[in-house]
Design an enzyme around this catalytic site. Structure first.
Site, mmCIF file in Angstrom:
data_model
loop_
_atom_site.group_PDB
_atom_site.id
_atom_site.type_symbol
_atom_site.label_atom_id
_atom_site.label_comp_id
_atom_site.label_asym_id
_atom_site.label_seq_id
_atom_site.Cartn_x
_atom_site.Cartn_y
_atom_site.Cartn_z
ATOM 1 N N ALA A 14 0.854 -1.178 0.000
ATOM 2 C CA ALA A 14 0.000 0.000 0.000
ATOM 3 C C ALA A 14 0.895 1.234 0.000
ATOM 4 O O ALA A 14 1.643 1.469 0.941
ATOM 5 C CB ALA A 14 -0.904 -0.008 1.224
ATOM 6 N N GLY A 17 2.033 7.488 -1.251
ATOM 7 C CA GLY A 17 2.674 8.621 -1.904
ATOM 8 C C GLY A 17 3.670 9.307 -0.996
ATOM 9 O O GLY A 17 4.313 10.278 -1.382
ATOM 10 N N GLY A 18 3.825 8.779 0.225
ATOM 11 C CA GLY A 18 4.773 9.320 1.189
ATOM 12 C C GLY A 18 6.062 8.520 1.231
ATOM 13 O O GLY A 18 6.192 7.462 0.606
ATOM 14 N N VAL A 19 7.014 9.008 2.015
ATOM 15 C CA VAL A 19 8.337 8.396 2.058
ATOM 16 C C VAL A 19 8.324 7.051 2.774
ATOM 17 O O VAL A 19 9.024 6.115 2.356
ATOM 18 C CB VAL A 19 9.361 9.362 2.691
ATOM 19 C CG1 VAL A 19 9.025 9.656 4.143
ATOM 20 C CG2 VAL A 19 10.780 8.814 2.572
ATOM 21 N N SER A 21 5.929 4.631 3.148
ATOM 22 C CA SER A 21 5.390 3.511 2.384
ATOM 23 C C SER A 21 6.253 3.196 1.166
ATOM 24 O O SER A 21 6.358 2.029 0.750
ATOM 25 C CB SER A 21 3.947 3.803 1.945
ATOM 26 O OG SER A 21 3.876 4.951 1.123
ATOM 27 N N LEU A 40 -4.422 3.742 -2.805
ATOM 28 C CA LEU A 40 -5.845 3.728 -2.529
ATOM 29 C C LEU A 40 -6.452 5.100 -2.788
ATOM 30 O O LEU A 40 -6.075 6.085 -2.144
ATOM 31 C CB LEU A 40 -6.100 3.311 -1.074
ATOM 32 C CG LEU A 40 -5.518 1.964 -0.659
ATOM 33 C CD1 LEU A 40 -5.909 1.646 0.775
ATOM 34 C CD2 LEU A 40 -5.958 0.859 -1.597
ATOM 35 N N CYS A 109 -9.540 3.414 9.891
ATOM 36 C CA CYS A 109 -9.096 3.156 8.520
ATOM 37 C C CYS A 109 -8.269 1.882 8.452
ATOM 38 O O CYS A 109 -8.412 1.082 7.521
ATOM 39 C CB CYS A 109 -8.293 4.355 8.006
ATOM 40 S SG CYS A 109 -7.747 4.195 6.294
ATOM 41 N N GLY A 133 3.804 1.136 5.454
ATOM 42 C CA GLY A 133 4.929 1.853 6.050
ATOM 43 C C GLY A 133 4.763 2.127 7.519
ATOM 44 O O GLY A 133 5.444 3.011 8.064
ATOM 45 N N CYS A 208 -6.893 13.135 7.237
ATOM 46 C CA CYS A 208 -6.697 13.274 5.795
ATOM 47 C C CYS A 208 -7.912 13.837 5.082
ATOM 48 O O CYS A 208 -7.777 14.528 4.068
ATOM 49 C CB CYS A 208 -6.277 11.940 5.179
ATOM 50 S SG CYS A 208 -7.583 10.681 5.135
#
Length: 376
Positions: A14, A17-19, A21, A40, A109, A133, A208
């Site tokens: 999954a 878009g972050g560092v 993960s 996702l 979540c 992550g 989020c």
């Protein structure tokens, strides 16, 4: 056996878009697993989900995740789970506040999306594990059972928001960042060394799906305004509010009370009554909680057979406190060795035995060290 020593698996990573993960997916691939990346899509209007470094799940994040997957050299897909996220996370969040409770949407979540909807789909497609992550560890015991443990680096530990995972979900969970004591700066340096564009990307924070960080404004939009009274412990009116949902237990700022307490001490939110639409305030000492009852327990492995001493964590970035816990039917009863403050219905209580996560439950009621306005 830790994640790093597992046999070759077909892994769905999954990628937010972050560092974190991105590095987790890269480590899983480097360990020899057959990794596929997935982002996702959790919003029907994803452009609305980011303001600066807030949130995640935007079109920008999807592109960042795709670029990271390209660099790692793994296939990449975007899966639309927006409707499931709206129903199980966003609507649950609004409903909990409307009922006077304080939910944790990240925990929900993980329970409903990443390790339920996503995992179920992954298993149906033949994947063996879902990789994220998160900073936590899954440890396999000699008998084959699995345990969830805190991350090796306590400063980054995220096991609290994973305390909802059951034995089946743990059997298919992989957290490649959890078993190494690596600072966030070192994770970013590793990402840069791997050529990942997200190495310098700011961390997301707050909720989020609340793009501007204005939780009260978000709730007002969904629940409307309803003026009610702010009262003291004796029931005397001190002021008014435009919606009881805009307050949380332990809150001090934003009460907008014209007159200070008689002894000059600060006032804190002690109780929220959505039925009467009142908010009760009082001194800090009245926040002291000596016990709580929690519902809907979920166990990370074997259900505790008997009452026993544990430690408990009450919020994502909170500290541990010694407790005695026992099960009574479907309820978890927790008694604190020393009073704690800022405990609100709707929060999760997560039990630990050393570094092992025993499980979690949703706080239903609290018992004060001194009688509260409604016996809470």
């Amino acid at each position: 056996m830790s994640d790093a020593t597992r046999p070759r698996l077909k892994v769905l990573a999954a990628m937010s878009g972050g560092v974190d993960s991105a590095v987790a997916a890269a480590r899983a691939a480097e360990a020899g697993h057959d990794v596929t990346g997935v982002h996702l899509a959790l919003s029907a209007n994803p452009k609305s989900f980011r303001t600066g470094a807030r949130g995640c799940c935007t079109v920008e994040d999807s592109h960042d995740a795709r670029r990271a997957a390209d660099v790692i050299g793994i296939p990449f897909y975007v899966w639309d789970l927006a409707e499931r996220f709206r129903r199980d996370v966003v609507e649950d969040f609004v409903a909990e506040y409307a009922a006077g409770r304080t939910p944790n949407p990240c925990l929900r979540c993980n329970e409903k999306i990443k390790f339920a909807a996503l995992l179920d789909k992954a298993l149906a497609l033949g994947f063996d594990a879902v990789c994220t992550g998160h900073y936590a560890q899954v440890v396999t015991r000699p008998d084959g059972s699995r345990e969830l443990h805190r991350a090796a680096d306590m400063a980054k530990d995220q096991s609290y928001v994973l305390g909802v995972l059951d034995d089946r979900q743990l059997a298919h969970a992989m957290f490649p960042l959890g078993d190494t004591e690596t600072t966030k700066e070192e994770i970013r340096a590793e990402a840069a060394a791997r050529g990942l564009f997200v190495a310098k990307k700011p961390d997301s924070h707050d909720i989020c799906f609340i793009a501007d960080g204005d939780t009260q404004g978000f709730l007002a939009k969904h629940l409307g305004t309803a003026e009610g009274d702010i009262v003291d412990e004796a029931g005397a009116k001190l002021g008014t509010h435009s919606g009881a949902y805009g307050f949380t237990i332990g809150q001090r700022k934003g009460l907008r009370l014209g007159n200070p307490a008689g002894d000059g001490t600060p006032r804190y939110v002690l109780d929220i009554s959505p039925v009467e639409n009142t908010v009760t305030v009082g001194p800090a000492a009245s926040l002291d909680i000596h016990a709580l009852t929690a519902i809907n327990p979920r166990w990370c492995g074997t259900t505790p057979a008997a009452p026993g001493p544990y430690t408990a964590q009450l919020r994502a970035h909170g500290s541990e406190t010694p407790v005695t816990a026992r099960l009574d039917g479907g309820e978890l009863h927790v008694a604190f060795d020393q009073p704690v403050r800022g405990v609100a219905p709707g929060q999760a209580v997560v039990l630990y035995d050393g570094t092992r996560v025993v499980g979690s439950a949703t706080i239903a009621t609290t018992q004060r060290s001194t009688p509260g306005p409604s016996g809470a």
